[in-house]
Design an enzyme around this catalytic site. Structure first.
Site, PDB file in Angstrom:
ATOM      1  N   GLU A 120      -6.890  -0.657  21.312  1.00  0.00           N
ATOM      2  CA  GLU A 120      -5.881  -0.971  20.305  1.00  0.00           C
ATOM      3  C   GLU A 120      -4.521  -0.780  20.948  1.00  0.00           C
ATOM      4  O   GLU A 120      -4.318   0.140  21.748  1.00  0.00           O
ATOM      5  CB  GLU A 120      -5.999  -0.060  19.081  1.00  0.00           C
ATOM      6  CG  GLU A 120      -4.922  -0.348  18.038  1.00  0.00           C
ATOM      7  CD  GLU A 120      -5.069   0.463  16.752  1.00  0.00           C
ATOM      8  OE1 GLU A 120      -4.416   0.111  15.761  1.00  0.00           O
ATOM      9  OE2 GLU A 120      -5.839   1.432  16.745  1.00  0.00           O
ATOM     10  N   CYS A 180      -5.540  -0.187  13.137  1.00  0.00           N
ATOM     11  CA  CYS A 180      -4.550  -0.424  12.090  1.00  0.00           C
ATOM     12  C   CYS A 180      -3.748  -1.697  12.318  1.00  0.00           C
ATOM     13  O   CYS A 180      -3.099  -2.184  11.387  1.00  0.00           O
ATOM     14  CB  CYS A 180      -3.623   0.779  11.977  1.00  0.00           C
ATOM     15  SG  CYS A 180      -4.414   2.259  11.298  1.00  0.00           S
ATOM     16  N   ASN A 204     -11.249  -2.994   8.780  1.00  0.00           N
ATOM     17  CA  ASN A 204     -11.113  -1.762   9.548  1.00  0.00           C
ATOM     18  C   ASN A 204     -10.760  -0.616   8.616  1.00  0.00           C
ATOM     19  O   ASN A 204      -9.676  -0.598   8.046  1.00  0.00           O
ATOM     20  CB  ASN A 204     -10.014  -1.915  10.610  1.00  0.00           C
ATOM     21  CG  ASN A 204      -9.673  -0.593  11.271  1.00  0.00           C
ATOM     22  OD1 ASN A 204     -10.449  -0.069  12.066  1.00  0.00           O
ATOM     23  ND2 ASN A 204      -8.516  -0.029  10.935  1.00  0.00           N
ATOM     24  N   GLU A 205     -11.681   0.295   8.429  1.00  0.00           N
ATOM     25  CA  GLU A 205     -11.525   1.522   7.636  1.00  0.00           C
ATOM     26  C   GLU A 205     -10.662   1.362   6.383  1.00  0.00           C
ATOM     27  O   GLU A 205      -9.743   2.134   6.126  1.00  0.00           O
ATOM     28  CB  GLU A 205     -11.030   2.680   8.502  1.00  0.00           C
ATOM     29  CG  GLU A 205      -9.726   2.551   9.217  1.00  0.00           C
ATOM     30  CD  GLU A 205      -9.381   3.786  10.047  1.00  0.00           C
ATOM     31  OE1 GLU A 205      -8.246   4.272   9.926  1.00  0.00           O
ATOM     32  OE2 GLU A 205     -10.239   4.253  10.828  1.00  0.00           O
TER      33      GLU A 205
END
Length: 825
Positions: A57, A247, A379-380
């Site tokens: 990331e 994120c 994503n989460e």
């Protein structure tokens, strides 16, 4: 625990200690006895080649200024306050003479909107990353610039630092009308890490995409990767590369970068923004507080995966934001566009060169497919129901067109709690192939949860442990992660993929710790955690060989400690604090009618007694802990009244307080006043023991009651039981797993000894016929050891051990990870 005494010869440990390669126990008696029993006739779980991978990331400047080898920062003058409030289009640039950044119809392209207008006789200088541009004597560097100027205009390009010239200057002459790219090559005449690149123009000129690349990129590829960083990834031999986030994927606007959207500068990571010629790629704000140029984009990620023999595993947005934003986008047309984009991505990766998106890939230089097999949606996300409704639409469309693609879901941002439970149930009910779990917990948690996956449903979705770390880069952190990884391998039938996170950190641009690989503009180094990951990733084996081990003698004493009060970004008042022993004796009482002399302030903030209450008045302060009582207290009731005055969260009531880094606290109205949880801090690292949704009302007084009995804690809010937990999982420091390498026939005995005592171990190989010599790899260091640019305290030591037999003994050093490769005869 077995106390079997085995006669010890001068084995590998004794040899390594004598050679000074691993630390000896502090005292001869600092030895604990263990036994490992292996059952080679039993059949354990198959371990896939893709078991361990890496997660990339763009955080901590992992891409621009990191893995992406471009040496010029802000090369296209696109920096903006949308990226960071301190940025301007000339961030990292200095103009001498006349020059300004322009956004008008004369630009290089619609998606590259800014350019520099430089006056005649003026120059512009770039400062690069960290201390500057790093050059190495004798190496070549490729310069390019897009320019628009009158024919015959001379651009003089130079590289220098405070000591003088770093390479002979080059002159580029404009020969074409309109925008054109011009190139030059430099050979560094000396080494320096503080270099500056200057472009001077003899006449008025427009400049864009000012670039300088080392010729020596990873595998020599243009628009390539920084060689030392890419080599560190390759050395791990990862089975997969998860990218691009994180994120970056599930935050910001889901719109595109176009006039129709108002040229949105804070968007989710969308793959079509990142392909094609670099000068035509979009720019975007990075969630972590800087700009991302997308010079390193999807094509480069696929190429990296292919180059290192890893499975590419892209993550696409699901139109539900997370990472604190927590918003579900309700726009059916936009959802359909993103679903189609995902189908197009699969065609870009796998389609023939004659297909629409396969043709784009081929034009970029890769006619053959990339063989994509897995894709993750989302994503989460912290809104499991909203996320899953959209996930199902993505999955249905993908399976309809590409039934062989495995579609991965997720379980939110934590290892437990309401979101986790809800998400897992939705995934089970829908028979999802694989679920991505993420957690960052204390070293204690990783020691306590080696058995996490032992009880998972073998017929349910498989697990992708996409992000995990133990909140530090000391060897102690690596040891506890290693202990946990033995449990991952033991459960390889459930845990199919696992990757530590984050992967990279530029030491001058850190947003998150810990990180696997650290670097600056001229050097890189492996963390202790990296050495652990590498040892496991390069010695996986093909199948688990069932084994058992005795444990460490451990008497689980009652929870002991003083009590505490705290706040986090909130002002609050406390009153009527009373601690009563289980026998009814009063241990502490304070109604704050006088002073606060019973309390010790160990955190931040500002505390004072006001109107018979103990008040913390700094609304911005975090962890403002005050404590009272005796650290030896156990079995007691803690009661208090708490009132929120103002701020983002609620209040924190602590118990079992030993010191500033070791305690429990009830975090009521935490996480921006959305959750209530009990957290345990061990050596400063916190993990969540129980969590529920909940918030706190400003101005309302709450009655808090915490009952501590042995290792069981029951919590009451306004007279109603809120929850309870029992903290009775031992933090076992001695863990092991055995696997078999089918190609070599080796049994790989992997032992983690995460304590200050050596582990004298009787090993019974269950009748296996083995060679007497084993190849040994040992990681051993002090628990606080940290690797740095100038010191490698944690590094593997290779040796041999000649005492292997059907039954033999081996002493594993204190604070060590040891792999024995034993050849079966």
């Amino acid at each position: 625990m077995s106390r079997t005494r085995w006669r010890l010869g001068l084995g590998a440990t004794a040899f390594l200690v004598a050679a000074g390669l691993v630390p000896a126990p502090a005292h001869a008696e600092d030895v604990t006895d263990y036994a490992i029993t292996v059952d080679p006739a039993a059949r354990g779980a198959k371990i896939d080649d893709t078991m361990y991978g890496v997660f990339f990331e763009d955080i901590n400047r992992a891409a621009d200024g990191g893995l992406y080898a471009e040496l010029v920062q802000n090369r296209s003058f696109e920096y903006s306050t949308a990226d960071n409030s301190s940025y301007t289009p000339l961030t990292s640039w200095t103009v001498a003479g006349a020059g300004q950044v322009v956004d008008d119809a004369g630009r290089l392209g619609e998606r590259n909107r800014n350019y520099l207008s430089l006056g005649a006789g003026s120059s512009v200088t770039n400062a690069g990353y960290n201390t500057g541009i790093h050059l190495e004597e004798g190496k070549k560097y490729d310069f390019s610039v897009w320019a628009r100027a009158d024919a015959g205009t001379a651009l003089t390009v130079s590289l220098q630092d405070a000591e003088g010239t770093l390479a002979a200057a080059r002159e580029v002459t404009v020969t074409k009308s309109g925008w054109a790219q011009y190139k030059a090559t430099f050979t560094a005449t000396r080494t320096g890490s503080d270099g500056r690149l200057t472009v001077a123009s003899s006449a008025a000129a427009a400049l864009d995409m000012v670039s300088l690349f080392p010729r020596d990129t990873y595998r020599g590829e243009p628009n390539g990767l920084r060689k030392d960083l890419a080599e560190k990834i390759a050395a791990l031999q990862p089975g997969f590369v998860r990218f691009p986030g994180g994120c970056l994927v599930n935050t910001g606007s889901m719109e595109d970068y176009s006039a129709a959207s108002g040229w949105q500068r804070r968007r989710s990571y969308q793959w079509k923004d990142t392909i094609g010629p670099v000068e035509q790629r979009a720019t975007n704000a990075n969630f972590w507080g800087y700009n991302q140029s997308y010079g390193l984009g999807y094509y480069e990620y696929f190429r990296l995966s292919e180059d290192i023999g890893a499975m590419p595993l892209p993550v696409v947005p699901a139109l539900v934001t997370g990472c604190g934003q927590n918003r579900a986008v309700v726009d059916e047309a936009l959802l359909k566009r993103h679903i189609q984009d995902t189908l197009d991505l699969i065609e870009f990766a796998n389609g023939p060169a004659s297909s629409t998106w396969g043709k784009v890939r081929a034009r970029m230089g890769h006619a053959k497919p990339f063989h994509l097999t897995h894709i993750e949606v989302g994503n989460e996300e912290n809104l499991p129901s909203e996320f899953f409704a959209r996930f199902k639409e993505f999955r249905a469309a993908i399976q309809a067109k590409y039934p062989d693609i495995q579609v991965i879901s997720n379980s939110g941002p934590d290892d437990s709690g309401t979101t986790f439970d809800t998400a897992w149930q939705l995934n089970k009910d829908a028979k999802v192939d694989m679920v991505d779990e993420h957690y960052y917990n204390s070293p204690q948690w990783f020691l306590q949860n080696n058995d996490r996956y032992d009880s998972y449903d073998r017929s349910g979705p498989k697990v992708f442990l996409g992000e995990y770390a133990s909140q530090g880069n000391t060897f102690k952190n690596g040891l506890t992660e290693a202990a946990f990884m033995t449990g991952l391998e033991r459960n390889a039938d459930v845990v199919k993929l696992a990757s530590y996170a984050p992967l990279f950190a530029n030491e001058d641009y850190v947003q998150w710790r810990p990180d696997l690989i650290w670097f600056n503009n001229h050097a890189s180094w492996n963390s202790a955690n990296y050495e652990v990951q590498k040892l496991f990733m390069t010695n996986v084996g093909d199948r688990v060989v069932p084994s058992t081990a005795t444990g460490t003698p451990s008497l689980l004493a009652p929870i002991t400690g003083a009590v505490g009060l705290s706040t986090w970004a909130t002002t609050a008042a406390y009153d009527d604090v009373r601690v009563t022993g289980a026998d009814g004796n009063t241990l502490l009482t304070d109604d704050f009618s006088g002073d606060a002399s019973q309390w010790t302030h160990t955190g931040g903030g500002s505390w004072s007694v006001q109107d018979g209450q103990y008040v913390q008045t700094d609304v911005n302060a975090e962890n403002t802990m005050v404590s009272a009582g005796d650290p030896s207290w156990h079995d007691y009731d803690l009661k208090a009244k708490a009132t929120k005055k103002a701020g983002k969260e609620g209040f924190l009531v602590a118990f079992g307080v030993k010191d500033t880094g070791n305690y429990y606290w009830w975090n009521i109205g935490g996480w921006n006043n959305t959750q209530t949880a009990v957290e345990q801090a061990v050596d400063g690292g916190k993990s969540t023991l129980i969590s529920k949704a909940g918030s706190v009302e400003t101005g309302r007084t709450y009655d808090i009651d915490v009952k501590v009995r042995g290792r069981q804690v029951t919590l009451y809010l306004d007279g109603q039981e809120w929850g309870s937990f029992t903290d009775d999982k031992p933090a076992e420091p001695f863990r092991q797993v055995v696997t078999k390498d089918q190609k070599t026939g080796d049994l790989i005995v992997k032992v983690v000894n995460a304590q200050n005592a050596a582990a004298r171990t009787a090993i019974d190989l269950g009748g296996a016929k083995v060679a007497s010599r084993a190849r040994v790899t040992t990681l051993a260091a002090g628990p606080d050891a940290v690797n740095s640019e100038t010191s490698t305290a944690v590094a593997p030591v290779k040796s041999t051990f000649d005492g292997v037999a059907g039954k033999f003994s081996y002493t594993f050093p204190a604070n060590s990870v040891t792999f024995l490769r034993i050849r079966q005869s």
